[in-house]
Motif scaffolding. Structure first.
Motif, PDB file in Angstrom:
ATOM      1  N   VAL A  18       0.858  -1.183   0.000  1.00 31.46           N
ATOM      2  CA  VAL A  18       0.000   0.000   0.000  1.00 31.46           C
ATOM      3  C   VAL A  18       0.898   1.238   0.000  1.00 31.46           C
ATOM      4  N   TYR A  19       0.630   2.139  -0.936  1.00 36.32           N
ATOM      5  CA  TYR A  19       1.377   3.379  -1.076  1.00 36.32           C
ATOM      6  C   TYR A  19       0.594   4.498  -0.377  1.00 36.32           C
ATOM      7  N   VAL A  21      -4.342  12.576  -4.474  1.00 38.06           N
ATOM      8  CA  VAL A  21      -3.036  12.511  -5.117  1.00 38.06           C
ATOM      9  C   VAL A  21      -3.052  11.384  -6.149  1.00 38.06           C
ATOM     10  N   GLN A  22      -2.549  11.656  -7.337  1.00 34.20           N
ATOM     11  CA  GLN A  22      -2.444  10.612  -8.348  1.00 34.20           C
ATOM     12  C   GLN A  22      -1.332   9.650  -7.955  1.00 34.20           C
ATOM     13  N   PRO A  23      -1.645   8.361  -7.737  1.00 33.69           N
ATOM     14  CA  PRO A  23      -0.611   7.427  -7.277  1.00 33.69           C
ATOM     15  C   PRO A  23       0.536   7.306  -8.278  1.00 33.69           C
ATOM     16  N   ILE A  24       1.730   7.185  -7.746  1.00 35.44           N
ATOM     17  CA  ILE A  24       2.936   7.083  -8.552  1.00 35.44           C
ATOM     18  C   ILE A  24       3.895   6.147  -7.837  1.00 35.44           C
ATOM     19  N   ILE A  48      -4.294   6.829  -0.297  1.00 45.47           N
ATOM     20  CA  ILE A  48      -3.672   5.511  -0.298  1.00 45.47           C
ATOM     21  C   ILE A  48      -4.072   4.766  -1.573  1.00 45.47           C
ATOM     22  N   ALA A  49      -3.204   3.847  -2.005  1.00 41.43           N
ATOM     23  CA  ALA A  49      -3.492   3.005  -3.155  1.00 41.43           C
ATOM     24  C   ALA A  49      -2.612   1.767  -3.057  1.00 41.43           C
ATOM     25  N   THR A 108       5.684   2.569 -14.356  1.00 43.53           N
ATOM     26  CA  THR A 108       4.244   2.807 -14.397  1.00 43.53           C
ATOM     27  C   THR A 108       3.543   1.614 -13.780  1.00 43.53           C
ATOM     28  N   LEU A 109       3.109   1.762 -12.545  1.00 46.39           N
ATOM     29  CA  LEU A 109       2.438   0.687 -11.830  1.00 46.39           C
ATOM     30  C   LEU A 109       0.929   0.810 -11.975  1.00 46.39           C
TER      31      LEU A 109
END
Length: 312
Positions: free
Chosen positions: A222-223, A230-233, A273-274, A287-288
């Motif tokens: 988990v990020y 927020v755009q996950p990166i 979170i993502a 690119t995940l």
């Protein structure tokens, strides 16, 4: 009070941090307070252990001389055991002058600091200036008079360990990323991931598999990002700009079919979170594919439960 959740690269001279512990004062006023400092780790996934040998901790009053405390009893600490809110006390209830402090240093025994790889191998670990000037965490924090002041240093191993190419000083290099938090100002997020469901939906990639597939023998992580929407990166320690605050591997529940995770020592505020089931090389851009992106509010002293990933 200002939030303390900014990540600090220890070597950066322009780092700034405010850790409010209540009313302070000048360290020359004669007043004192007690200070406790613990150590925790934002999780990593590439290594089996990161063993750091601690010699001493130094505190610098803004208008006084350095204070040094021996860490002989602390000795060697495997930072990877300090995850999910677990801490290692460095100093406890030490009486010090009240007032503003502007730097912490951790003095390291580099010869006794090592890493262990998943295949059981042992690697050497270079800690530049670890024995002389130490690992530096610069920025103001307050020790309030006549009170107990409790802080935690988050030692983010995932962002701190690099595998340098060529003729390096050691097998691995420690480029420490630390953040200091006031324990009165932090909460945590916990949640669950239905990894089996995600794998059944996506499949597992072989060495030439599609990007959208999950990585084999890897349950994902988990990020956690500061701020809402927020755009996950991915994580890339060499990239300027946006990076996740922490990357938290999921672990199988002792009972049940889900995987669980805990992101601890987060200051009060909004987070995104993502989850990704794909391996992330922390030194390159990738690119995940992410699942379960959501906004989560953290309240000091509380545990926030995130929505299940994926949504049932």
């Amino acid at each position: 009070m200002k939030q303390l959740s900014r990540v600090f690269v220890v070597s950066a001279l322009t780092s700034a941090l405010v850790a409010c512990g209540g009313s302070g004062g000048s360290s020359s006023s004669g007043e004192t307070g007690s200070v406790s400092v613990g150590l925790t780790d934002a999780p990593t996934m590439e290594l089996s252990s990161v063993n750091i040998a601690f010699n001493a901790i130094r505190l610098k009053p803004a208008d006084g001389d350095w204070l040094e405390f021996s860490l002989d009893e602390t000795g060697v600490v495997d930072l990877l055991t300090l995850q999910g809110g677990v801490t290692e006390p460095l100093i406890t209830n030490e009486e010090v002058p009240a007032g503003v402090y502007n730097e912490i240093r951790l003095i390291i025994d580099t010869d006794s600091s090592t890493v262990t790889t998943p295949d059981g191998g042992t690697g050497t670990l270079a800690v530049p200036s670890g024995e002389q000037s130490g690992l530096k965490l610069k920025g103001d924090f307050v020790v309030a008079a006549d009170s107990s002041n409790n802080f935690t240093i988050d030692f983010d191993v995932r962002k701190s360990i690099v595998n340098p190419p060529g003729n390096a000083l050691a097998d691995y290099m420690l480029k420490p990323v630390l953040r200091l938090v006031n324990n009165l100002e932090v909460g945590e997020i916990e949640g669950t991931v239905d990894y089996t469901n995600i794998v059944q939906t996506r499949g597992t990639a072989d060495t030439n598999g599609e990007l959208t597939d999950c990585s084999p023998n890897y349950e994902g992580a988990v990020y956690v990002y500061e701020g809402a929407d927020v755009q996950p990166i991915d994580l890339n320690v060499n990239r300027d700009g946006t990076n996740p605050l922490m990357v938290v591997p999921v672990t199988a529940q002792e009972s049940g079919s889900l995987y669980e995770w805990t992101a601890a020592f987060l200051t009060e505020g909004q987070y995104t979170i993502a989850y990704s089931c794909q391996l992330d090389n922390n030194e390159t851009d990738e690119t995940l594919e992410f699942d379960g992106q959501q906004n989560v509010s953290v309240v000091a002293g509380e545990t926030t439960v995130a929505d299940p990933i994926p949504q049932p």
